[in-house]
Scaffold this motif. Structure first.
Motif, PDB file in Angstrom:
ATOM      1  N   SER A  14      14.010  24.700  -0.619  1.00 31.40           N
ATOM      2  CA  SER A  14      15.233  24.742   0.152  1.00 31.40           C
ATOM      3  C   SER A  14      16.141  25.842  -0.401  1.00 31.40           C
ATOM      4  CB  SER A  14      15.847  23.355  -0.003  1.00 31.40           C
ATOM      5  OG  SER A  14      17.065  23.280   0.592  1.00 31.40           O
ATOM      6  N   ASN A  61      19.316  26.647  -0.470  1.00 23.53           N
ATOM      7  CA  ASN A  61      20.521  26.451  -1.279  1.00 23.53           C
ATOM      8  C   ASN A  61      20.191  25.901  -2.660  1.00 23.53           C
ATOM      9  OD1 ASN A  61      20.041  23.718  -0.453  1.00 23.53           O
ATOM     10  ND2 ASN A  61      22.222  23.277  -0.687  1.00 23.53           N
ATOM     11  N   LYS A  62      19.028  25.260  -2.809  1.00 26.95           N
ATOM     12  CA  LYS A  62      18.664  24.745  -4.124  1.00 26.95           C
ATOM     13  C   LYS A  62      18.378  25.906  -5.079  1.00 26.95           C
ATOM     14  CE  LYS A  62      19.061  20.412  -3.112  1.00 26.95           C
ATOM     15  NZ  LYS A  62      19.675  20.611  -1.784  1.00 26.95           N
ATOM     16  N   ASN A  89      14.845  17.707  -2.431  1.00 25.21           N
ATOM     17  CA  ASN A  89      14.571  19.144  -2.278  1.00 25.21           C
ATOM     18  C   ASN A  89      14.853  19.881  -3.581  1.00 25.21           C
ATOM     19  OD1 ASN A  89      13.817  19.107   0.437  1.00 25.21           O
ATOM     20  ND2 ASN A  89      15.933  19.271   1.152  1.00 25.21           N
ATOM     21  N   PRO A 140      25.963  22.056   5.742  1.00 29.03           N
ATOM     22  CA  PRO A 140      25.789  20.631   5.460  1.00 29.03           C
ATOM     23  C   PRO A 140      26.129  20.313   4.004  1.00 29.03           C
ATOM     24  CG  PRO A 140      23.640  21.717   5.587  1.00 29.03           C
ATOM     25  CD  PRO A 140      24.672  22.776   5.860  1.00 29.03           C
ATOM     26  N   VAL A 141      26.585  19.085   3.759  1.00 26.90           N
ATOM     27  CA  VAL A 141      27.024  18.682   2.421  1.00 26.90           C
ATOM     28  C   VAL A 141      26.277  17.434   1.943  1.00 26.90           C
ATOM     29  CG1 VAL A 141      28.962  17.599   1.197  1.00 26.90           C
ATOM     30  CG2 VAL A 141      29.330  19.688   2.506  1.00 26.90           C
ATOM     31  N   GLY A 142      25.686  17.555   0.740  1.00 25.67           N
ATOM     32  CA  GLY A 142      25.122  16.393   0.055  1.00 25.67           C
ATOM     33  C   GLY A 142      25.989  16.057  -1.146  1.00 25.67           C
ATOM     34  N   THR A 143      25.956  16.938  -2.164  1.00 22.59           N
ATOM     35  CA  THR A 143      26.854  16.768  -3.322  1.00 22.59           C
ATOM     36  C   THR A 143      28.146  17.563  -3.154  1.00 22.59           C
ATOM     37  OG1 THR A 143      25.972  18.676  -4.522  1.00 22.59           O
ATOM     38  CG2 THR A 143      24.871  16.557  -4.882  1.00 22.59           C
ATOM     39  N   GLY A 144      28.150  18.551  -2.253  1.00 23.97           N
ATOM     40  CA  GLY A 144      29.320  19.406  -2.063  1.00 23.97           C
ATOM     41  C   GLY A 144      29.342  20.640  -2.949  1.00 23.97           C
ATOM     42  N   THR A 145      28.307  20.818  -3.743  1.00 27.20           N
ATOM     43  CA  THR A 145      28.279  21.973  -4.659  1.00 27.20           C
ATOM     44  C   THR A 145      28.163  23.290  -3.888  1.00 27.20           C
ATOM     45  OG1 THR A 145      27.009  20.505  -6.089  1.00 27.20           O
ATOM     46  CG2 THR A 145      27.263  22.772  -6.812  1.00 27.20           C
ATOM     47  N   THR A 146      27.292  23.293  -2.889  1.00 28.48           N
ATOM     48  CA  THR A 146      27.124  24.521  -2.089  1.00 28.48           C
ATOM     49  C   THR A 146      28.431  24.855  -1.384  1.00 28.48           C
ATOM     50  OG1 THR A 146      24.822  23.873  -1.759  1.00 28.48           O
ATOM     51  CG2 THR A 146      25.661  25.642  -0.364  1.00 28.48           C
ATOM     52  N   GLU A 168      16.240  20.458  10.516  1.00 33.69           N
ATOM     53  CA  GLU A 168      15.684  19.122  10.256  1.00 33.69           C
ATOM     54  C   GLU A 168      16.813  18.097  10.303  1.00 33.69           C
ATOM     55  OE1 GLU A 168      16.814  17.907   7.199  1.00 33.69           O
ATOM     56  OE2 GLU A 168      17.793  19.860   6.960  1.00 33.69           O
ATOM     57  N   TYR A 179      19.757  17.490   6.854  1.00 36.26           N
ATOM     58  CA  TYR A 179      20.872  18.383   6.525  1.00 36.26           C
ATOM     59  C   TYR A 179      21.200  19.375   7.653  1.00 36.26           C
ATOM     60  CZ  TYR A 179      20.525  16.848   1.629  1.00 36.26           C
ATOM     61  OH  TYR A 179      20.510  16.115   0.473  1.00 36.26           O
ATOM     62  N   THR A 219      20.738  25.920   5.333  1.00 35.96           N
ATOM     63  CA  THR A 219      20.411  25.756   3.913  1.00 35.96           C
ATOM     64  C   THR A 219      18.923  25.512   3.662  1.00 35.96           C
ATOM     65  OG1 THR A 219      21.136  23.478   4.263  1.00 35.96           O
ATOM     66  CG2 THR A 219      22.671  24.963   3.147  1.00 35.96           C
ATOM     67  N   GLY A 220      18.129  25.435   4.734  1.00 37.97           N
ATOM     68  CA  GLY A 220      16.685  25.230   4.543  1.00 37.97           C
ATOM     69  C   GLY A 220      16.331  23.765   4.651  1.00 37.97           C
ATOM     70  N   GLY A 221      15.322  23.364   3.900  1.00 38.95           N
ATOM     71  CA  GLY A 221      14.948  21.951   3.887  1.00 38.95           C
ATOM     72  C   GLY A 221      13.968  21.553   4.971  1.00 38.95           C
TER      73      GLY A 221
HETATM   74  C1  LIG Z   1      20.434  19.639  -1.057  1.00 35.72           C
HETATM   75  C2  LIG Z   1      20.624  20.212   0.289  1.00 35.72           C
HETATM   76  C3  LIG Z   1      21.905  20.335   0.865  1.00 35.72           C
HETATM   77  C4  LIG Z   1      23.143  19.830   0.196  1.00 35.72           C
HETATM   78  O1  LIG Z   1      23.624  20.705  -0.777  1.00 35.72           O
HETATM   79  P1  LIG Z   1      24.817  20.241  -1.751  1.00 35.72           P
HETATM   80  O2  LIG Z   1      25.109  21.436  -2.550  1.00 35.72           O
HETATM   81  O3  LIG Z   1      24.256  19.124  -2.591  1.00 35.72           O
HETATM   82  O4  LIG Z   1      25.939  19.765  -0.941  1.00 35.72           O
HETATM   83  C5  LIG Z   1      22.000  20.930   2.108  1.00 35.72           C
HETATM   84  N1  LIG Z   1      20.908  21.358   2.760  1.00 35.72           N
HETATM   85  C6  LIG Z   1      19.667  21.241   2.249  1.00 35.72           C
HETATM   86  C7  LIG Z   1      18.522  21.725   3.041  1.00 35.72           C
HETATM   87  C8  LIG Z   1      19.481  20.668   0.997  1.00 35.72           C
HETATM   88  O5  LIG Z   1      18.235  20.555   0.496  1.00 35.72           O
END
Ligand SMILES: *Cc1c(COP(=O)(O)O)cnc(C)c1O
Length: 303
Positions: free
Chosen positions: A46, A48-49, A77, A177-183, A260, A263, A291-293
């Motif tokens: 992914s 952004n990872k 991811n 998209p936001v998971g942890t918000g770091t990106t 997908e 995210y 961001t991929g995934g």
């Molecule tokens: C992990 C992930 C995110 C979330 O990123 P954060 O920096 O954790 O908010 C978004 N998109 C994809 C595809 C991810 O794998």
């Protein structure tokens, strides 16, 4: 699903172009839409990872850590990205994976991690909760670097800020998209320097994750150029619904770009909803950060 091969050993951010796309609903309202293709950085990991790990790897190298120790669920991811990034930089990697019923054969992501040389410990859900303890009990010496779940760290910000440098466009709106918000925090930081007119919208994919407001604020305390949007999660993490699935299919039909449901698809669905809600004005530009995934979903017939 493609097996591990030589093509998977390169990560190339120059592949992440910013392209204009044509979406009828937006064009009707004279709004231009662009997409930043971080999904093209690598065939399986992914985008952004990788951004999040770039300067963490540098930190590890400069401070003589030789092993990255991290954490994740079976469908993370982050772990495949970390496993590959470590391998490419001649570092070792270790992961604590949530779920002691799992093994390296349980899914393609875990297999990929293993193929990159990652050492994996499968721990029960209770044990998994205390990450610092897992680290300290097993890896508490100078050569091991603790890397939080999802790659969250202050080192992640610089790598994510570089996304902004590569979007050579003075857009008013940037969605991701936001998971942890770091990106999001990294992109907001980049915009603060380079795109003072941009507003960054983080589409939160989890339900009831208001705690993220404080977490992002703690990463970038002085910034006011972003907003976390909590009403576009479509039911919660990894949940889908008919609206989301239709948005993903329509977007693919119009652009030939895959997203997908966890995210990137939620960002697409949110973009359509925000348009309907009148949040974008005629003459404005919107940038979607892909961001991929898409790894697990490329063979999903539904999309
Ligand atoms: C992990 C992930 C995110 C979330 O990123 P954060 O920096 O954790 O908010 C978004 N998109 C994809 C595809 C991810 O794998």
């Amino acid at each position: 699903m493609t097996a591990f091969n030589q093509n998977m050993l390169t990560i190339d951010t120059s592949k992440s172009i910013t392209q204009k796309i044509h979406l009828e609903a937006f064009e009707k309202k004279q709004i231009e839409v662009y997409i930043k293709r971080d999904d093209l950085i690598h065939p399986v990991i992914s985008g952004n990872k990788w951004r999040k790990l770039k300067y963490l790897i540098k930190h590890a190298q400069e401070n003589h850590f030789n092993t990255l120790v991290s954490f994740g669920g079976a469908y993370s991811n982050h772990l495949p990205a970390l496993a590959l990034a470590a391998k490419l930089h001649h570092l070792k990697s270790v992961a604590f994976v949530r779920g002691n019923e799992l093994n390296i054969e349980s899914n393609e992501k875990l297999k990929f991690c293993h193929d990159c040389g990652m050492q994996m410990h499968f721990v029960d859900r209770n044990e998994y909760k205390d990450k610092p303890k897992l680290f300290n009990d097993n890896y508490n010496t100078a050569e091991f670097l603790f890397v939080d779940e999802g790659g969250k760290s202050i080192y992640a910000l610089g790598g994510c800020a570089e996304i902004v440098e590569e979007i050579e466009l003075d857009a008013q709106h940037i969605l991701l998209p936001v998971g942890t918000g770091t990106t999001l925090a990294g992109v907001a930081l980049g915009c603060n320097d380079l795109r003072p007119h941009a507003k960054i919208y983080g589409i939160v994919v989890l339900k009831g994750a208001e705690y993220l407001n404080d977490e992002v604020a703690s990463l970038v305390p002085n910034l006011r150029n972003y907003e976390l949007l909590h009403e576009y999660h479509q039911g919660g993490y990894a949940k889908t619904n008919a609206y989301l699935e239709e948005a993903i299919r329509n977007f693919y039909k119009d652009t030939q770009i895959k997203t997908e449901p966890i995210y990137s698809g939620k960002m697409i669905a949110a973009a359509y909803q925000m348009l309907e809600q009148g949040l974008f004005k005629a003459g404005e530009q919107v940038v979607l950060v892909h961001t991929g995934g898409i790894w697990l979903h490329t063979t999903d017939k539904k999309f």
